[in-house]
Design a protein around this motif. Structure first.
Motif, PDB file in Angstrom:
ATOM      1  N   LYS A   1      -3.313  27.327  10.092  1.00  0.00           N
ATOM      2  CA  LYS A   1      -2.034  28.042  10.067  1.00  0.00           C
ATOM      3  C   LYS A   1      -1.539  28.318   8.651  1.00  0.00           C
ATOM      4  CE  LYS A   1      -0.054  27.169  14.605  1.00  0.00           C
ATOM      5  NZ  LYS A   1       1.172  26.816  15.346  1.00  0.00           N
TER       6      LYS A   1
ATOM      7  N   THR B   1       9.353  30.884  11.567  1.00  0.00           N
ATOM      8  CA  THR B   1       8.592  30.506  12.755  1.00  0.00           C
ATOM      9  C   THR B   1       8.720  31.656  13.759  1.00  0.00           C
ATOM     10  OG1 THR B   1      10.563  29.347  13.523  1.00  0.00           O
ATOM     11  CG2 THR B   1       8.848  28.028  12.462  1.00  0.00           C
TER      12      THR B   1
ATOM     13  N   HIS C   1       3.108  35.675  13.093  1.00  0.00           N
ATOM     14  CA  HIS C   1       3.626  34.758  14.109  1.00  0.00           C
ATOM     15  C   HIS C   1       2.884  34.931  15.428  1.00  0.00           C
ATOM     16  CE1 HIS C   1       6.712  33.665  11.274  1.00  0.00           C
ATOM     17  NE2 HIS C   1       7.032  34.934  11.129  1.00  0.00           N
TER      18      HIS C   1
ATOM     19  N   SER D   1      -0.131  32.914  15.002  1.00  0.00           N
ATOM     20  CA  SER D   1       0.219  31.500  15.109  1.00  0.00           C
ATOM     21  C   SER D   1       0.350  31.081  16.569  1.00  0.00           C
ATOM     22  CB  SER D   1       1.527  31.228  14.356  1.00  0.00           C
ATOM     23  OG  SER D   1       1.944  29.894  14.525  1.00  0.00           O
TER      24      SER D   1
END
Length: 872
Positions: free
Chosen positions: A460, A525, A136, A139
């Protein structure tokens, strides 16, 4: 239980298992109660916790347990700041993978922390070295890159030639790497940066709103951001064959001192320096020597101020016909202002040191308040206090601020090279955050370099970019560079041969958002924005002041960057901040000058004299100064040994009671033994109270005589005050209140055997509330006592006791009595007692009768509920 000693070794593991089975500290995101988020800075998994951890986490645990008792939905998580160079070095020394070493340490330290009885929600545990965490982070790096918050550029860096990595300025100590001890060099590398400088003004202004932060931390951050308004000023170069340049641009915050200028200094990295060094071997060697030292401001401030004359001169901009020599100086940084300064030695200490070394003029132009212009001179210290401008032509007589405005207007109307000679500008000391590190054990930067497509982010869908486990450290430098396959990859755009970025992220990145991940640690997420927005900002953040600058500043920037990319909807990560002091201990040395650990020392006291000897050999030991616990000086105390000997509650209680939490605490055997005795005293009090209750069959609470009412007042006041002190993080004061209440309850228990049932009822209520007060601090003892008192459920789940406001009101007042201005005694009376009645009571007191010796006072002045003055 009468006569039995409380056994922490038996009870503490029992209650820890009970809490674990009951999931007592698991917090739910959908709990409708008002949230409260308390967080201590997460530890680096070095393998062992130390007493600093015990103090830090004990404080946080008191806060968490208290607010849980107050009915809040408390989030109190724990994780591990698990990447970094120490693990890589340790792995190299042990011939193992850093991941193996780190995960072993995590398990060991987790067991130690659990033995402390901390109310942590372990279901939210994270470790920054795990792919499910740094996936994450990668990301968000891509998100921030797309938002224009990431850049790649060449930069001068501190290079550790032994650890073969870039060091932050704070990791350069006296010009050497903080871990290797190697002399740090300057190199120019292509680095990845977060554009924190874009937020400089916002980060600065927002400090005013952080009213629950220590002022010293806000000052440190203001200084680090370093906003300064100054003047960009062009100095016209005299023609010289060495360069085609016609001017030098400087940035100065003190244009008012321009009449005192005596030299120009360039950074070793200034473009003009580079040009001149190409044809000047001596200058080239000087620049190389400068590059062999770090770029840390603190290091440069301490270093001797050195320079080399370039042979160039500039026209003095305000003194007709005068010129100034141009030097290259080691204390001028290229990344602040323009990389060039003018030196006014009389009013800047660096400039003065430089001028004295190279015999340059020192002309004072600011006359300090009260000084005589005819005799004022500069000796070894620059004059930096406010004053009036003099020796400065048309600026004479102006204040410093007025002179700054006047000189700016003067230069704005003049031209050099077709430009205004001077231009007002705001500068910041804050530089962009260089996050590239040339090492293996860090989060891979998710970038692919393709000869055809250029530098592009990893898609991603291909995240995380996972570190390879099969790495070798048999060559110097970054193991990722040496890996035979890991860095080779096909370009996701053209499909051609490409290579991965082998730099990994600065570990400050890992710790700049972990507090947000705790709010939803298993989400697919980086955050669940609605959940993060409900929990954040952290209500109370606790940690060492050594993190007051970079960690907190980077976290503040990262939160804003996460807002800009849609992961949270807030700016500031931490509402309240508390920085605790260190844990210290005496140091001991043998006659051979070797450090000796406290476990091998016996200290004996005779009167005011203290002497130490070795516990086995009997050899004399020298008692040294009290210093921060450190392995190098062997003055450490092992938390495991303390828990095994005294129990976790004793360690927690001592850490909370000994000194104000923001100050250092000195660990002493006597102090720990005192905490242990208090634990047993509470246990005895509970046993005595139970016995008294069992002997009385008609206990009625609330039907109080005067003694019972006095005791109940003491109890309710303690509940009120302890709560206030915990909320104010005044733990030592809360402990003092608990000691005072315990003394009152022990006295009451001793007098209660023949007391009315109402008094025993007040005692029973008081002891129950005492147990609730100690529960956040000594939770295992509190659970044991709660159970012994016959209470249902866990004291951990019990609400904080209610306070009767009527019992907080004093209905008596103690009046000091003065006779002819000298204090001679005091008297307790009911509030509002008429003055005439107070006079009668005072005149009937034995001490006052003795002093008066038959005399009649001239007058008696009674200030109602305040003081009595007798005038003879």
């Amino acid at each position: 239980m009468s006569g039995e000693r409380y056994n922490p070794r038996e009870m503490e593991p029992k209650w820890q298992q009970v809490w674990n089975d009951a999931k007592s500290f698991v917090s739910a995101n959908d709990d409708p109660r008002e949230p409260y988020y308390v967080l201590e800075m997460f530890p680096y998994p070095s393998g062992r916790i130390h007493m600093g951890h015990v103090r830090n986490y004990s404080m946080g645990d008191v806060v968490a347990r208290y607010y849980r008792a107050k009915g809040r939905n408390v989030l109190h998580p724990m994780g591990w700041d698990a990447f970094g160079l120490p693990a890589e070095n340790a792995a190299i020394e042990r011939g193992m993978n850093p991941g193996t070493w780190t995960r072993q340490n995590i398990e060991a330290m987790k067991a130690q922390l659990k033995s402390m009885g901390l109310s942590i929600d372990w279901t939210r545990e994270i470790a920054t070295c795990e792919p499910e965490y740094y996936k994450h982070q990668q990301s968000m790096f891509i998100d921030m890159m797309q938002a224009g918050l990431v850049t790649r550029k060449k930069s001068k860096v501190n290079w550790d030639p032994v650890d073969m990595t870039v060091l932050a300025n704070e990791q350069v100590i006296d010009g050497k790497g903080w871990r290797s001890g190697a002399v740090v060099e300057q190199r120019e590398l292509t680095q990845w940066f977060f554009k924190i400088s874009d937020y400089a003004e916002e980060l600065l202004e927002a400090l005013d709103g952080l009213t629950e932060w220590p002022e010293k931390v806000r000052i440190m951050q203001r200084n680090w951001i370093g906003k300064s308004e100054g003047l960009r000023l062009l100095f016209e170069l005299l023609p010289d064959d060495a360069t085609a340049a016609t001017s030098i641009e400087v940035f100065t915050t003190r244009p008012d001192t321009i009449f005192g200028a005596s030299f120009i200094a360039l950074s070793p990295d200034h473009p003009l320096t580079t040009e001149l060094a190409a044809g000047n071997p001596a200058l080239a060697e000087f620049v190389a020597e400068c590059h062999r030292h770090g770029t840390a401001t603190e290091t440069l401030e301490k270093a001797e101020k050195l320079g080399l004359f370039t042979g160039l001169r500039v026209k003095h901009p305000v003194i007709e016909g005068a010129t100034l020599p141009v030097y290259v100086a080691n204390f001028v940084l290229m990344d602040y202002g323009t990389g060039a300064i003018f030196g006014c030695p009389a009013h800047d200490q660096r400039d003065l040191d430089f001028a004295r070394k190279y015999d340059l003029p020192v002309v004072p132009v600011v006359l300090p308040d009260g000084a005589d212009a005819a005799s004022f001179a500069i000796a070894d210290e620059a004059a930096t206090d406010p004053g009036v401008i003099y020796n400065s032509g048309f600026l004479d007589g102006l204040t410093v601020d007025a002179a700054k405005k006047a000189i700016a207007e003067h230069f704005a109307g003049r031209k050099v090279d077709g430009q205004p000679q001077g231009k007002v500008e705001v500068n910041y000391r804050l530089r962009d955050w260089g996050l590239s590190r040339q090492r293996y054990w860090g989060a891979p930067i998710p970038i692919i370099h393709c000869e055809t497509c250029g530098t592009i982010p990893v898609p991603k869908k291909d995240l995380p970019v996972v570190l390879p486990a099969d790495v070798s450290f048999d060559k110097p430098g970054n193991a990722l560079d040496h890996h035979p396959t890991w860095k080779h990859v096909n370009c996701p755009q053209c499909g051609g041969a490409a290579r991965r970025e082998t730099d990994t992220m600065d570990t400050f990145v890992d710790s700049s958002w972990y507090f947000a991940r705790f709010t939803a640690p298993h989400a697919e997420t980086p955050t669940i924005p609605a959940v993060a927005n409900r929990w954040l900002p952290v209500d109370q953040y606790i940690g060492g002041v050594e993190h007051a600058i970079l960690h907190l500043l980077y976290s503040r920037f990262f939160t804003r960057a996460m807002k800009a990319t849609g992961h949270v909807d807030l700016d500031e990560p931490f509402k309240g901040l508390f920085t605790q002091g260190m844990v210290t201990h005496e140091t001991y040395k043998s006659s051979a000058g070797e450090w000796v650990p406290p476990t091998e020392v016996v200290v004996e006291t005779t009167g005011e004299q203290r002497a130490a000897r070795h516990i086995t050999s009997g050899a004399p030991i020298a008692i040294g100064s009290v210093e921060k616990m450190s392995k190098s000086k062997k003055n450490v105390v092992d938390p495991d040994e303390i828990v095994a000997t005294y129990g976790a509650d004793t360690a927690r209680w001592f850490m909370l009671s000994d000194s104000p939490p923001e100050r250092d605490v000195q660990w002493t055997e006597a102090g720990v033994e005192g905490a242990s005795r208090f634990q047993q005293r509470v246990w005895r009090l509970v046993g005595e109270t139970i016995a008294l209750v069992e002997q009385s069959s008609d206990i009625v609470r609330g039907s109080d005589d005067d003694e019972a009412k006095t005791l109940r007042k003491a109890v309710h006041r303690a509940v009120h005050t302890v709560g206030e002190d915990i909320e104010g993080l005044r733990f030592n004061r809360a402990v003092a209140q608990i000691y005072e209440l315990t003394n009152a309850l022990v006295r009451a228990a001793g007098l209660a055997s023949a007391a009315p049932a109402a008094r025993i009822g007040a005692l029973q209520e008081g002891v129950e509330r005492l147990i609730q007060l100690i529960a956040p601090m000594m939770p295992h003892l509190a659970e044991t006592c709660w159970q012994a008192l016959g209470k249902t459920g866990l004291v951990t789940d019990a609400p904080w006791p209610e306070v009767d406001p009527a019992l907080l009101v004093d209905d008596t007042v103690t009046l000091p009595i003065q006779v002819n201005g000298k204090r001679r005694g005091e008297i307790a009376v009911a509030k509002g007692t008429p003055s005439a009645e107070v006079e009668k009571l005072v005149l009937s007191m034995d001490e006052i009768v003795r002093i008066l010796a038959g005399q009649v006072p001239k007058k008696i002045v009674v200030v109602p509920d305040r003081i009595v003055n007798v005038v003879v």
